[in-house]
Each structure stands twice: as structure tokens, then as C-alpha cells.
Design a protein around this motif. Sequence first.
Motif, short mmCIF file in Angstrom:
data_model
loop_
_atom_site.label_atom_id
_atom_site.label_comp_id
_atom_site.label_asym_id
_atom_site.label_seq_id
_atom_site.Cartn_x
_atom_site.Cartn_y
_atom_site.Cartn_z
N CYS A 64 15.87 -18.05 -29.06
CA CYS A 64 16.93 -17.32 -29.74
C CYS A 64 18.06 -18.29 -30.09
CB CYS A 64 17.47 -16.19 -28.86
SG CYS A 64 18.71 -15.17 -29.70
N ARG A 65 18.64 -18.10 -31.27
CA ARG A 65 19.82 -18.89 -31.65
C ARG A 65 20.95 -17.96 -32.05
NH1 ARG A 65 19.91 -22.85 -36.76
NH2 ARG A 65 20.34 -20.87 -37.81
N LEU A 66 22.09 -18.18 -31.44
CA LEU A 66 23.30 -17.46 -31.79
C LEU A 66 24.19 -18.35 -32.61
CD1 LEU A 66 22.25 -15.70 -29.39
CD2 LEU A 66 24.65 -15.25 -28.84
N THR A 67 24.70 -17.82 -33.71
CA THR A 67 25.65 -18.53 -34.55
C THR A 67 26.98 -17.79 -34.41
OG1 THR A 67 23.89 -19.15 -36.08
CG2 THR A 67 26.16 -19.35 -36.87
N LEU A 68 27.92 -18.41 -33.69
CA LEU A 68 29.17 -17.74 -33.35
C LEU A 68 30.32 -18.35 -34.14
CD1 LEU A 68 28.76 -17.67 -29.46
CD2 LEU A 68 28.13 -15.89 -31.10
N GLY A 113 15.58 -23.65 -21.51
CA GLY A 113 16.27 -24.74 -22.17
C GLY A 113 17.36 -24.21 -23.09
N SER A 114 18.41 -24.99 -23.26
CA SER A 114 19.53 -24.58 -24.12
C SER A 114 20.11 -25.79 -24.83
CB SER A 114 20.62 -23.89 -23.29
OG SER A 114 20.14 -22.71 -22.68
N TYR A 115 20.77 -25.54 -25.94
CA TYR A 115 21.48 -26.58 -26.67
C TYR A 115 22.65 -25.95 -27.39
CZ TYR A 115 19.24 -24.72 -30.89
OH TYR A 115 18.83 -23.89 -31.91
N THR A 171 22.33 -30.76 -24.61
CA THR A 171 21.17 -30.00 -24.17
C THR A 171 21.18 -29.83 -22.66
OG1 THR A 171 19.77 -31.97 -23.95
CG2 THR A 171 19.79 -30.86 -26.11
N ALA A 172 20.44 -28.82 -22.19
CA ALA A 172 20.28 -28.58 -20.75
C ALA A 172 18.96 -27.86 -20.53
CB ALA A 172 21.44 -27.73 -20.21
N ARG A 173 18.31 -28.11 -19.38
CA ARG A 173 17.06 -27.41 -19.07
C ARG A 173 16.91 -27.25 -17.56
NH1 ARG A 173 12.72 -25.46 -21.41
NH2 ARG A 173 13.42 -26.19 -23.45
N ASN A 200 26.91 -23.16 -32.73
CA ASN A 200 25.49 -22.82 -32.71
C ASN A 200 24.96 -23.02 -31.30
OD1 ASN A 200 24.52 -22.47 -35.71
ND2 ASN A 200 25.94 -24.20 -35.72
N PHE A 201 24.48 -21.93 -30.71
CA PHE A 201 23.96 -21.97 -29.34
C PHE A 201 22.53 -21.46 -29.35
CE2 PHE A 201 23.28 -19.47 -25.39
CZ PHE A 201 23.11 -20.55 -24.53
N GLY A 202 21.60 -22.32 -28.94
CA GLY A 202 20.19 -21.94 -28.91
C GLY A 202 19.62 -22.02 -27.52
N SER A 203 18.62 -21.20 -27.24
CA SER A 203 17.97 -21.23 -25.93
C SER A 203 16.53 -20.75 -26.05
CB SER A 203 18.74 -20.37 -24.92
OG SER A 203 18.88 -19.05 -25.39
N ASP A 204 15.73 -21.15 -25.08
CA ASP A 204 14.35 -20.69 -25.04
C ASP A 204 13.91 -20.49 -23.60
OD1 ASP A 204 12.62 -23.05 -23.97
OD2 ASP A 204 13.86 -24.00 -25.50
#
Length: 207
Positions: free
Chosen positions: A86-90, A122-124, A135-137, A170-174
Amino acid sequence: MIFSTLSVLALVSAAFAAPAPAATEEYVQPPTGFNITSVGVIGTGCPPGTSYALVSDDNSALTAVFSQFYAFTGPGVAISDGRKACRLTLGVKVPQGYSFSVNTLEHAGFYQLDKGVAGSQGSYYYFQGEINEATARKTYEGPVLGKDYINKVDFDSAVYSPCGKDTVLNFGSDVRVNNANNKNGFGAIGTDSIQFRQTLHLSWKTC
């Protein structure tokens, strides 16, 4: 997270020319006037109407909440179900004279993993128009017989918003699960009975 104010003292001597210490960033308490102005959501882990974002009362954190963000694996389960993203665009309003970064990410959710089954999150994040990305995981190993969790992970670098300018974060995670080491094993990670929550803890500095 609130950091105490740091300062740099420049030592000047008429007799000796000593090198000045390196400049240190000045971290401050979160300013007023910070808020989310728009939210865009896209991804397999966040169908329309299943997620939202909010700012903490003290402007020290952003929280994204999901109700259908989960991945699972096992015999007969489609490979595509083993990874959701998922990607959030804030759109965010940033007070003049301030800049922020995300220093830690707090995950809250549920996971269940048979022996030999592994999961990860994982996130970025990055700011629109900027080239730097952090990034982080976090990884998990089975066996785990169903467990709620809250974990904090640090991003690998500090990426700051443009100084005093409204911007887009832009915040994305999986979330991922795989049973490559136990083809008969099952596993799941993500939403618990209510929600899957990710909280971005912010650092502020003057600029």
C-alpha cells in the motif's frame, strides 16, 4: 520523538587556529500548524474505504490505519496473496521555518507462522520531487501460534521535508509471508481482528 536542543560552540583563538567543530542539527519541539491536507491511497493492501491517516494532537506523529492489509500463505494459496502493498500520498502543511523527518516506525498488528514460515514488513518514505528515500524492514520467523504485536523499527536514514514548504509525503509499506522452507506450512501477517496500524514518529528541526 522530541529531541533536546543541540548547539555548536565555535572556539576562536588568536594564537592557535583550531578547526571548528562540525555543525549539528537543531531539533525542536513540534510546531503548531502542521496538518494533513489530502490523502491518496493505492495498493493491493488498501482497497478504497479501508484506510485513513491522522496527525497526533502534539504533531509528533502520523498514524495510518488499515482494515484489510494482510498477507497469507499455505498449501493451495495463491502466490499473490503472500505479498500485499500500500502507498499513501499525504499532502501536508508545514509551518514556515520548520522541516521534519520520520525517525521511527511503529507497527501494530497480528501474525501467525508455522515452523519454517517467515514473514516481514517493509516501509519507505520520500517527499515529492526529492531524490532521497528512507527504508525500514522487520522480519519474523515461525513458529508463532497467533500473536498481536507492537514493534518499533528505525529508518536507515533521515530524509527531511523541504524547509517551511507544504509538501507531499509518500509513504509505502508491504507485508510478506512465504513458506519456501515448509511447503505444508501456513502463515499470515497484518490486520488483527480490528485493524493494522503504522505510526510514523517525527523529528522536527528549524531551518
